[in-house]
Motif scaffolding. Structure first.
Motif, PDB file in Angstrom:
ATOM      1  N   LYS A  58       0.840  -1.192   0.000  1.00 30.04           N
ATOM      2  CA  LYS A  58       0.000   0.000   0.000  1.00 30.04           C
ATOM      3  C   LYS A  58       0.879   1.247   0.000  1.00 30.04           C
ATOM      4  O   LYS A  58       1.869   1.306   0.734  1.00 30.04           O
ATOM      5  N   THR A  59       0.506   2.216  -0.815  1.00 30.32           N
ATOM      6  CA  THR A  59       1.219   3.488  -0.845  1.00 30.32           C
ATOM      7  C   THR A  59       0.230   4.619  -0.572  1.00 30.32           C
ATOM      8  O   THR A  59      -0.824   4.697  -1.205  1.00 30.32           O
ATOM      9  N   TYR A  60       0.588   5.449   0.379  1.00 27.37           N
ATOM     10  CA  TYR A  60      -0.230   6.604   0.763  1.00 27.37           C
ATOM     11  C   TYR A  60       0.521   7.890   0.428  1.00 27.37           C
ATOM     12  O   TYR A  60       1.751   7.897   0.297  1.00 27.37           O
ATOM     13  N   TYR A  61      -0.237   8.977   0.342  1.00 28.94           N
ATOM     14  CA  TYR A  61       0.338  10.311   0.225  1.00 28.94           C
ATOM     15  C   TYR A  61      -0.296  11.192   1.288  1.00 28.94           C
ATOM     16  O   TYR A  61      -1.489  11.085   1.573  1.00 28.94           O
ATOM     17  N   ALA A  62       0.533  12.023   1.881  1.00 29.69           N
ATOM     18  CA  ALA A  62       0.057  12.940   2.920  1.00 29.69           C
ATOM     19  C   ALA A  62       0.712  14.294   2.733  1.00 29.69           C
ATOM     20  O   ALA A  62       1.786  14.409   2.139  1.00 29.69           O
ATOM     21  N   ILE A  63       0.053  15.317   3.233  1.00 35.34           N
ATOM     22  CA  ILE A  63       0.690  16.628   3.368  1.00 35.34           C
ATOM     23  C   ILE A  63       0.945  16.834   4.851  1.00 35.34           C
ATOM     24  O   ILE A  63       0.025  16.730   5.673  1.00 35.34           O
ATOM     25  N   THR A  64       2.209  17.071   5.194  1.00 34.54           N
ATOM     26  CA  THR A  64       2.603  17.196   6.596  1.00 34.54           C
ATOM     27  C   THR A  64       3.080  18.608   6.900  1.00 34.54           C
ATOM     28  O   THR A  64       3.443  19.374   6.001  1.00 34.54           O
ATOM     29  N   ILE A  65       3.093  18.912   8.196  1.00 34.70           N
ATOM     30  CA  ILE A  65       3.484  20.231   8.687  1.00 34.70           C
ATOM     31  C   ILE A  65       4.900  20.169   9.249  1.00 34.70           C
ATOM     32  O   ILE A  65       5.264  19.232   9.950  1.00 34.70           O
ATOM     33  N   ARG A 101       1.632  30.250   7.649  1.00 34.72           N
ATOM     34  CA  ARG A 101       0.980  29.778   8.879  1.00 34.72           C
ATOM     35  C   ARG A 101       1.667  28.562   9.483  1.00 34.72           C
ATOM     36  O   ARG A 101       1.808  28.448  10.697  1.00 34.72           O
ATOM     37  N   PHE A 102       2.113  27.600   8.612  1.00 33.79           N
ATOM     38  CA  PHE A 102       2.632  26.331   9.107  1.00 33.79           C
ATOM     39  C   PHE A 102       4.157  26.193   8.957  1.00 33.79           C
ATOM     40  O   PHE A 102       4.693  25.146   9.235  1.00 33.79           O
ATOM     41  N   GLU A 103       4.811  27.230   8.491  1.00 36.22           N
ATOM     42  CA  GLU A 103       6.259  27.255   8.273  1.00 36.22           C
ATOM     43  C   GLU A 103       6.633  26.458   7.017  1.00 36.22           C
ATOM     44  O   GLU A 103       7.114  27.018   6.042  1.00 36.22           O
ATOM     45  N   PHE A 104       6.414  25.150   7.033  1.00 36.62           N
ATOM     46  CA  PHE A 104       6.639  24.325   5.849  1.00 36.62           C
ATOM     47  C   PHE A 104       5.493  23.333   5.696  1.00 36.62           C
ATOM     48  O   PHE A 104       4.944  22.839   6.689  1.00 36.62           O
ATOM     49  N   VAL A 119       5.004  11.560  15.727  1.00 40.43           N
ATOM     50  CA  VAL A 119       6.238  11.289  16.475  1.00 40.43           C
ATOM     51  C   VAL A 119       7.403  12.108  15.921  1.00 40.43           C
ATOM     52  O   VAL A 119       8.288  12.550  16.655  1.00 40.43           O
ATOM     53  N   LEU A 120       7.406  12.349  14.604  1.00 39.16           N
ATOM     54  CA  LEU A 120       8.454  13.166  13.979  1.00 39.16           C
ATOM     55  C   LEU A 120       8.216  14.660  14.146  1.00 39.16           C
ATOM     56  O   LEU A 120       8.981  15.467  13.615  1.00 39.16           O
ATOM     57  N   ASN A 121       7.160  15.031  14.869  1.00 37.28           N
ATOM     58  CA  ASN A 121       6.739  16.431  14.964  1.00 37.28           C
ATOM     59  C   ASN A 121       6.413  17.007  13.590  1.00 37.28           C
ATOM     60  O   ASN A 121       6.647  18.183  13.316  1.00 37.28           O
ATOM     61  N   ALA A 122       5.888  16.143  12.735  1.00 37.33           N
ATOM     62  CA  ALA A 122       5.460  16.544  11.392  1.00 37.33           C
ATOM     63  C   ALA A 122       4.073  15.951  11.132  1.00 37.33           C
ATOM     64  O   ALA A 122       3.897  15.112  10.249  1.00 37.33           O
ATOM     65  N   PRO A 123       3.064  16.354  11.925  1.00 37.79           N
ATOM     66  CA  PRO A 123       1.739  15.750  11.795  1.00 37.79           C
ATOM     67  C   PRO A 123       1.095  16.058  10.446  1.00 37.79           C
ATOM     68  O   PRO A 123       1.480  16.987   9.742  1.00 37.79           O
ATOM     69  N   ILE A 124       0.103  15.257  10.119  1.00 38.06           N
ATOM     70  CA  ILE A 124      -0.605  15.432   8.852  1.00 38.06           C
ATOM     71  C   ILE A 124      -1.513  16.653   8.943  1.00 38.06           C
ATOM     72  O   ILE A 124      -2.221  16.863   9.935  1.00 38.06           O
ATOM     73  N   LEU A 125      -1.498  17.464   7.913  1.00 39.36           N
ATOM     74  CA  LEU A 125      -2.345  18.649   7.835  1.00 39.36           C
ATOM     75  C   LEU A 125      -3.809  18.241   7.996  1.00 39.36           C
ATOM     76  O   LEU A 125      -4.291  17.311   7.336  1.00 39.36           O
ATOM     77  N   GLY A 126      -4.514  18.935   8.873  1.00 37.35           N
ATOM     78  CA  GLY A 126      -5.931  18.664   9.081  1.00 37.35           C
ATOM     79  C   GLY A 126      -6.223  17.607  10.125  1.00 37.35           C
ATOM     80  O   GLY A 126      -7.394  17.322  10.404  1.00 37.35           O
ATOM     81  N   LEU A 153       0.116  19.627  16.256  1.00 38.34           N
ATOM     82  CA  LEU A 153       0.943  20.583  16.980  1.00 38.34           C
ATOM     83  C   LEU A 153       0.062  21.725  17.469  1.00 38.34           C
ATOM     84  O   LEU A 153      -0.861  22.145  16.758  1.00 38.34           O
ATOM     85  N   GLU A 154       0.349  22.217  18.639  1.00 35.41           N
ATOM     86  CA  GLU A 154      -0.468  23.283  19.217  1.00 35.41           C
ATOM     87  C   GLU A 154      -0.487  24.505  18.301  1.00 35.41           C
ATOM     88  O   GLU A 154       0.538  24.913  17.752  1.00 35.41           O
ATOM     89  N   ASN A 155      -1.673  25.063  18.110  1.00 35.84           N
ATOM     90  CA  ASN A 155      -1.902  26.254  17.284  1.00 35.84           C
ATOM     91  C   ASN A 155      -1.649  26.015  15.790  1.00 35.84           C
ATOM     92  O   ASN A 155      -1.510  26.965  15.025  1.00 35.84           O
ATOM     93  N   LYS A 156      -1.583  24.743  15.391  1.00 37.10           N
ATOM     94  CA  LYS A 156      -1.364  24.450  13.964  1.00 37.10           C
ATOM     95  C   LYS A 156      -2.382  23.423  13.474  1.00 37.10           C
ATOM     96  O   LYS A 156      -2.040  22.422  12.853  1.00 37.10           O
ATOM     97  N   ILE A 157      -3.652  23.715  13.766  1.00 37.40           N
ATOM     98  CA  ILE A 157      -4.746  22.861  13.309  1.00 37.40           C
ATOM     99  C   ILE A 157      -5.469  23.556  12.164  1.00 37.40           C
ATOM    100  O   ILE A 157      -5.851  24.714  12.285  1.00 37.40           O
ATOM    101  N   LEU A 158      -5.650  22.840  11.057  1.00 38.17           N
ATOM    102  CA  LEU A 158      -6.407  23.373   9.926  1.00 38.17           C
ATOM    103  C   LEU A 158      -7.832  22.841   9.998  1.00 38.17           C
ATOM    104  O   LEU A 158      -8.050  21.628   9.991  1.00 38.17           O
ATOM    105  N   ASN A 159      -8.797  23.726  10.071  1.00 38.14           N
ATOM    106  CA  ASN A 159     -10.203  23.328  10.154  1.00 38.14           C
ATOM    107  C   ASN A 159     -10.883  23.447   8.795  1.00 38.14           C
ATOM    108  O   ASN A 159     -10.542  24.307   7.980  1.00 38.14           O
TER     109      ASN A 159
END
Length: 296
Positions: free
Chosen positions: A165-172, A204-207, A229-236, A242-248
């Protein structure tokens, strides 16, 4: 009585009890219990004769479903699903984000499969069943079994890690170009390979990163937890963030793009890819094929 649906039985491998065969042939009655109720109420006919649960059919019969004028109408699930591959053993469908695969809700992928897939002609045909999970907010490819043997064999392929299985994500945030994560989940070994395909600067999210992910294990929320765990959570993501970095309002940016395996019965190579949703390409406009083409 008013005619609701008509079904013509194809030539079957061997005779089968009508109660078993009838599951999934009518869009208005996706469940076995619904079929039994309709038969009991005298609303189902086989070649013009009142249907019984014990009757055997072998092919070429005409089955009709009626609706009683004195009873309430059946609750109808209208769920159009995109089917990317299908034969008498299995199917691969696209699950949109925001729909449960299965569960106690009426609107689930599992309840919508019968109305979107062809009835298998094989003797061990059953109501189509999802073989694996996709989280409610995740979009992408879902593998479905259409016979008892297929459900068993596909389950073995997953257990033996023979389905890629291959997934794609956008991370912060900032990430290494490639690597792997083997942080245990629920005290069980877990492994995910990742590759950053593109990165853009975000006020907003730096990268923001477009990341290809290939899980080697199948733990619950594995990709979401591993990236967190990498401090690079998935957008949304509203569970691992990460605190203050939630996309609604845009949902989770995680997409199950590719399934790659050997068909357990025909032995042909199955490789199905579903393009990224538009919300991905708005951030990474050049992220569709050939970027998504995979070499193994």
């Amino acid at each position: 009585m008013q005619l609701l649906e008509t079904h013509l039985v194809p030539k079957l491998e061997k005779p089968i009890r009508f109660q078993e065969y009838a599951v999934g042939i009518f869009k208005t009655i996706p469940t076995k219990s619904g079929i039994k109720k309709a038969i009991k109420k005298g609303l189902v006919f086989i070649d013009g004769n009142l249907a019984t649960t014990s009757k055997y059919i072998s092919g070429d019969e005409k089955i009709t479903l009626f609706e009683s004028e004195n009873s309430s109408t059946f609750e109808r699930l209208k769920l159009d699903l995109e089917v990317l591959f299908e034969d008498d053993y299995l199917a691969i469908i696209y699950k949109p984000a925001g729909i449960l695969v299965s569960g106690n809700k009426f609107v689930t992928i599992a309840n919508g499969l019968s109305q979107n897939l062809k009835k298998s002609i094989l003797s061990d045909a059953v109501k189509p069943q999802p073989i694996h999970r996709l989280d409610y907010p995740t979009s992408g490819l879902l593998l479905v079994g259409k016979t008892s043997a297929a459900i068993t064999e596909l389950g073995k392929l997953f257990k033996d890690k023979e389905i890629k299985k291959t997934y794609y994500a956008i991370t912060i945030g900032k990430m290494n170009p490639t690597g792997f994560i083997n942080f245990p989940i629920d005290e069980k070994k877990s492994h995910t390979d990742f590759e950053v395909l593109d990165t853009v600067v975000s006020e907003r999210f730096e990268f923001l990163n477009l990341v290809k992910l290939q899980p080697k294990t199948g733990r619950k929320h594995q990709l979401r937890k591993h990236l967190s765990v990498l401090n690079a959570p998935i957008l949304g993501d509203k569970e691992y963030f990460l605190e203050n970095k939630i996309l609604n309002g845009k949902g989770l940016f995680l997409h199950a793009a590719t399934l790659d395996f050997i068909h357990p019965f025909t032995k042909e190579k199955i490789l199905v890819t579903k393009e990224l949703p538009k919300k991905f390409t708005k951030i990474f406009p050049n992220s569709q094929p050939p970027l998504l083409s995979l070499s193994t």
